[in-house]
Design an enzyme around this catalytic site. Structure first.
Site, PDB file in Angstrom:
ATOM      1  N   LYS A 185      52.449  31.096  63.512  1.00 36.86           N
ATOM      2  CA  LYS A 185      52.612  30.172  64.647  1.00 36.86           C
ATOM      3  C   LYS A 185      51.237  30.033  65.278  1.00 36.86           C
ATOM      4  O   LYS A 185      50.791  30.888  66.031  1.00 36.86           O
ATOM      5  CB  LYS A 185      53.611  30.754  65.657  1.00 36.86           C
ATOM      6  N   GLU A 260      46.318  42.443  69.706  1.00 35.06           N
ATOM      7  CA  GLU A 260      44.890  42.397  70.042  1.00 35.06           C
ATOM      8  C   GLU A 260      44.800  41.556  71.303  1.00 35.06           C
ATOM      9  O   GLU A 260      44.976  40.346  71.254  1.00 35.06           O
ATOM     10  CB  GLU A 260      44.137  41.796  68.856  1.00 35.06           C
ATOM     11  N   CYS A 294      37.804  37.586  73.277  1.00 34.32           N
ATOM     12  CA  CYS A 294      38.433  38.747  73.919  1.00 34.32           C
ATOM     13  C   CYS A 294      37.418  39.859  74.171  1.00 34.32           C
ATOM     14  O   CYS A 294      37.501  40.568  75.163  1.00 34.32           O
ATOM     15  CB  CYS A 294      39.571  39.251  73.054  1.00 34.32           C
ATOM     16  N   GLU A 394      40.173  39.175  83.433  1.00 32.63           N
ATOM     17  CA  GLU A 394      39.562  38.414  82.344  1.00 32.63           C
ATOM     18  C   GLU A 394      39.472  36.932  82.745  1.00 32.63           C
ATOM     19  O   GLU A 394      40.491  36.281  82.969  1.00 32.63           O
ATOM     20  CB  GLU A 394      40.431  38.564  81.094  1.00 32.63           C
TER      21      GLU A 394
HETATM   22  P1  NAP Z   1      48.708  33.415  75.167  1.00 31.83           P
HETATM   23  O1  NAP Z   1      49.833  32.935  75.980  1.00 31.83           O
HETATM   24  O2  NAP Z   1      48.595  34.865  74.988  1.00 31.83           O
HETATM   25  O3  NAP Z   1      48.783  32.668  73.746  1.00 31.83           O
HETATM   26  C1  NAP Z   1      48.452  33.219  72.508  1.00 31.83           C
HETATM   27  C2  NAP Z   1      49.494  32.802  71.472  1.00 31.83           C
HETATM   28  O4  NAP Z   1      50.786  33.287  71.852  1.00 31.83           O
HETATM   29  C3  NAP Z   1      49.654  31.281  71.356  1.00 31.83           C
HETATM   30  O5  NAP Z   1      49.974  30.942  70.025  1.00 31.83           O
HETATM   31  C4  NAP Z   1      50.836  31.031  72.274  1.00 31.83           C
HETATM   32  O6  NAP Z   1      51.479  29.810  72.043  1.00 31.83           O
HETATM   33  C5  NAP Z   1      51.714  32.208  71.932  1.00 31.83           C
HETATM   34  N1  NAP Z   1      52.737  32.519  72.934  1.00 31.83           N
HETATM   35  C6  NAP Z   1      52.770  32.190  74.259  1.00 31.83           C
HETATM   36  N2  NAP Z   1      53.902  32.661  74.844  1.00 31.83           N
HETATM   37  C7  NAP Z   1      54.591  33.291  73.863  1.00 31.83           C
HETATM   38  C8  NAP Z   1      55.835  33.990  73.837  1.00 31.83           C
HETATM   39  N3  NAP Z   1      56.591  34.125  74.928  1.00 31.83           N
HETATM   40  N4  NAP Z   1      56.251  34.527  72.671  1.00 31.83           N
HETATM   41  C9  NAP Z   1      55.506  34.404  71.550  1.00 31.83           C
HETATM   42  N5  NAP Z   1      54.329  33.742  71.519  1.00 31.83           N
HETATM   43  C10 NAP Z   1      53.874  33.199  72.654  1.00 31.83           C
HETATM   44  O7  NAP Z   1      47.336  32.891  75.725  1.00 31.83           O
HETATM   45  P2  NAP Z   1      46.985  31.517  76.484  1.00 31.83           P
HETATM   46  O8  NAP Z   1      48.040  31.177  77.493  1.00 31.83           O
HETATM   47  O9  NAP Z   1      46.693  30.499  75.470  1.00 31.83           O
HETATM   48  O10 NAP Z   1      45.657  31.954  77.244  1.00 31.83           O
HETATM   49  C11 NAP Z   1      45.770  32.673  78.456  1.00 31.83           C
HETATM   50  C12 NAP Z   1      44.786  33.807  78.537  1.00 31.83           C
HETATM   51  O11 NAP Z   1      44.971  34.686  77.421  1.00 31.83           O
HETATM   52  C13 NAP Z   1      43.318  33.435  78.433  1.00 31.83           C
HETATM   53  O12 NAP Z   1      42.822  32.979  79.644  1.00 31.83           O
HETATM   54  C14 NAP Z   1      42.711  34.735  77.993  1.00 31.83           C
HETATM   55  O13 NAP Z   1      42.510  35.572  79.092  1.00 31.83           O
HETATM   56  C15 NAP Z   1      43.761  35.313  77.089  1.00 31.83           C
HETATM   57  N6  NAP Z   1      43.471  35.073  75.659  1.00 31.83           N
HETATM   58  C16 NAP Z   1      42.983  36.105  74.944  1.00 31.83           C
HETATM   59  C17 NAP Z   1      42.653  35.907  73.616  1.00 31.83           C
HETATM   60  C18 NAP Z   1      42.111  37.023  72.784  1.00 31.83           C
HETATM   61  O14 NAP Z   1      41.387  36.760  71.843  1.00 31.83           O
HETATM   62  N7  NAP Z   1      42.474  38.258  73.045  1.00 31.83           N
HETATM   63  C19 NAP Z   1      42.825  34.667  73.018  1.00 31.83           C
HETATM   64  C20 NAP Z   1      43.366  33.622  73.777  1.00 31.83           C
HETATM   65  C21 NAP Z   1      43.678  33.852  75.093  1.00 31.83           C
HETATM   66  P3  NAP Z   1      50.940  28.512  72.866  1.00 31.83           P
HETATM   67  O15 NAP Z   1      49.676  28.142  72.261  1.00 31.83           O
HETATM   68  O16 NAP Z   1      51.986  27.492  72.674  1.00 31.83           O
HETATM   69  O17 NAP Z   1      50.832  28.946  74.306  1.00 31.83           O
END
Ligand code: NAP
Ligand code: MG
Length: 490
Positions: A185, A260, A294, A394
């Site tokens: 996904k 991660e 990250c 973050e």
């Molecule tokens: P996120 O919500 O953690 O999204 C990462 C992945 O998880 C995406 O594919 C997302 O889908 C999916 N996802 C979201 N809600 C889910 C659920 N309830 N069950 C299963 N999968 C789910 O991150 P984001 O909202 O895009 O970004 C928010 C913050 O996360 C950023 O500001 C940053 O701090 C952090 N982040 C960290 C990393 C890292 O490398 N560790 C990478 C990205 C973001 P969708 O794309 O449809 O939301």
């Protein structure tokens, strides 16, 4: 610079579908996700928002594929397929890099590196397929005991938007190496390269149904994948909040997880550091991918003796950075989305409200040629209290928080003063201080005199809130096999 129009012509057709059981699954009556170029805001493609039923279909296909021709391949044949996948991706790296730049905003040069890295994961793990050996255990003269590694089954891969393609392959390459099947996904913001990749895998001979991709929203498709009882392992990269939801969902059917998550990684600069060497390293550690990594080195912990000189150097270099559309190969590209830009603006505005001093930046950046893009200035926030929001949360944008300290001991204490534990760096000529730091910092990876220098074959993961498990390197295989122990009484 290649224009957006030229890039789109070179790419050809962008996906408007997901990929399940070797078939294009198009939008039909489903909701849609819009895929935009963060550098200009331009709509690139519209894809299906996969439903719970789509996830269930993909998982059943992946489960059936565990017993198909995939299971009959000799280890060396499976290894050869992974190698061929790596070769094919390397051969098409230029095209995939254009897609990654348009989809995620990263400078083209960086997109090329991350596509090559994505291909290298296949080649690295290809070499491991026929070396996944078990052990034999001595039980005396009348017994024989041995272990063998067997696939865990269907693996789910929930991928973020910051390094879209290589985050897919660093999960599925070891999963496939160990004989599993997969459902991916991708992030709703960056699904394009993942869909293209699954087609490429089938072109090189990976049997239909071994890897499937369901595009869509995390709250629906992602959640359904994490909850599905036939998914035996979930690999997730993203935020702490979503990581916790995934672990809760996995708990209900006792699936294992690799998480991660985020970081607020410390970068220590001791008084004896070589500032000519440290300065570009500090900037790359925090501004690479516009700060959306990250493991970015976002907390700069500096000994007071060099604090002012170092901040002056960082501000001067930050202000000279070229910001622009990824296709123009700037020093820094846009943030992923307007939502992410507003998150970063929120952090900056609240900091201004607390009277925090910005040595440079702190505002959205204007890029005249691409006014619809989501740009933010390279930002150095100075004299940050170790408990301030800018030292604890973050930001996921190009914002460096500088924390002056009086001694190495204080630097180490401040370094460990967060809930995270992903990465940590230090610049010093004092080997004893560097090793004391490496042994006392709570972080999954430590970089001495060169941040982010480990590449893609060194294990990567976090302590504490930064996650569970390791990806990359040989440790990256651990999650993808069960151990079966067989004991024979003679
Ligand atoms: P996120 O919500 O953690 O999204 C990462 C992945 O998880 C995406 O594919 C997302 O889908 C999916 N996802 C979201 N809600 C889910 C659920 N309830 N069950 C299963 N999968 C789910 O991150 P984001 O909202 O895009 O970004 C928010 C913050 O996360 C950023 O500001 C940053 O701090 C952090 N982040 C960290 C990393 C890292 O490398 N560790 C990478 C990205 C973001 P969708 O794309 O449809 O939301
Ligand atoms: Mg996009």
């Amino acid at each position: 610079m290649t224009s957006i129009k030229e890039a789109l012509e070179q790419i050809g057709e962008l996906p408007t579908h997901m990929w399940i059981a070797g078939q294009k699954v198009s939008i039909g009556s489903r909701q849609t996700i819009e895929c935009r170029d963060p550098g200009s805001g331009q709509l690139l493609s519209t894809l299906p928002a996969g439903s719970k039923d789509d996830v269930a279909h993909a998982v059943s296909v992946a489960k059936a594929a565990l017993k198909g021709p995939w299971a009959d391949l000799l280890p060396k044949e499976r290894g050869r397929l992974l190698w061929k996948a790596g070769e094919a991706l390397h051969a098409q790296a230029a095209q995939y890099a254009l897609v990654e730049t348009l989809d995620s905003g990263k400078p083209l040069q960086d997109a090329k590196v991350s596509v090559q890295r994505a291909a290298d994961y296949f080649m690295y793990y290809a070499g491991m397929v026929d070396k996944l050996e078990g052990t034999s255990v001595p039980l005396g003269p009348n017994k024989v005991a041995y272990t063998e590694k067997v696939p865990v089954g269907v693996t789910g891969h929930i991928v973020p938007w910051n390094v879209p393609l290589s985050m897919v392959t660093r999960g599925i390459a070891p999963a496939l190496a160990c004989g599993n099947t997969a459902v991916v996904k991708p992030a709703e913001d960056t699904p394009l390269a993942a869909v293209m990749l699954i087609e490429l895998l089938e072109e090189v001979g990976v049997p239909v149904g071994v890897v499937n991709v369901v595009t869509g929203f995390g709250s629906e498709a992602g959640q359904a994948l994490a909850e599905h009882p036939d998914v035996r392992h979930i690999t997730f990269t993203g935020s702490v909040a979503t990581g916790k939801k995934i672990m809760h969902a996995a708990a209900d059917h006792l699936a294992s997880v690799t998480l991660e998550l985020g970081g607020k990684s410390p970068h220590l600069i001791l008084g004896d550091a070589d500032l000519d060497r440290a300065t570009p390293d500090i900037l790359a550690a925090v501004y690479k991918n516009a700060g959306q990594i990250c493991s970015s080195g976002t907390r700069l912990i500096v000994e007071k003796a060099i604090h002012n000189e170092l901040v002056d150097r960082l501000a001067e270099k930050s202000e000279a950075m070229q910001i622009g559309h990824g296709l123009s190969n700037p020093d820094m590209g846009p943030l992923i989305s307007n939502r992410q830009l507003q998150t970063v603006v929120g952090f900056a505005d609240r900091a201004k409200g607390r009277g925090i001093d910005f040595a440079c930046g702190g505002n959205p950046a204007r890029v005249a040629s691409n006014q619809g893009g989501y740009y933010f200035e390279p930002t150095v926030a100075n004299n940050i209290d170790p408990d301030d929001e800018l030292a604890q949360k973050e930001v996921f944008g190009p914002v460096l928080s500088v924390i002056p300290v009086a001694s190495v001991d204080e630097a180490i204490e401040v370094a460990n003063n967060t809930d995270y534990g992903l990465a940590a760096g230090i610049h010093t000529k004092d080997i004893t201080a560097a090793m004391r730091f490496a042994k006392s910092v709570e972080a999954g990876q430590v970089y001495i005199n060169g941040y982010h220098s480990s590449g893609d074959t060194v294990p990567f993961g976090g302590f504490r809130d930064s996650g569970i498990g390791r990806e990359k390197g040989l440790a990256g295989l651990d999650a993808y096999s069960e151990t079966r122990a067989v004991t024979i009484t003679l």
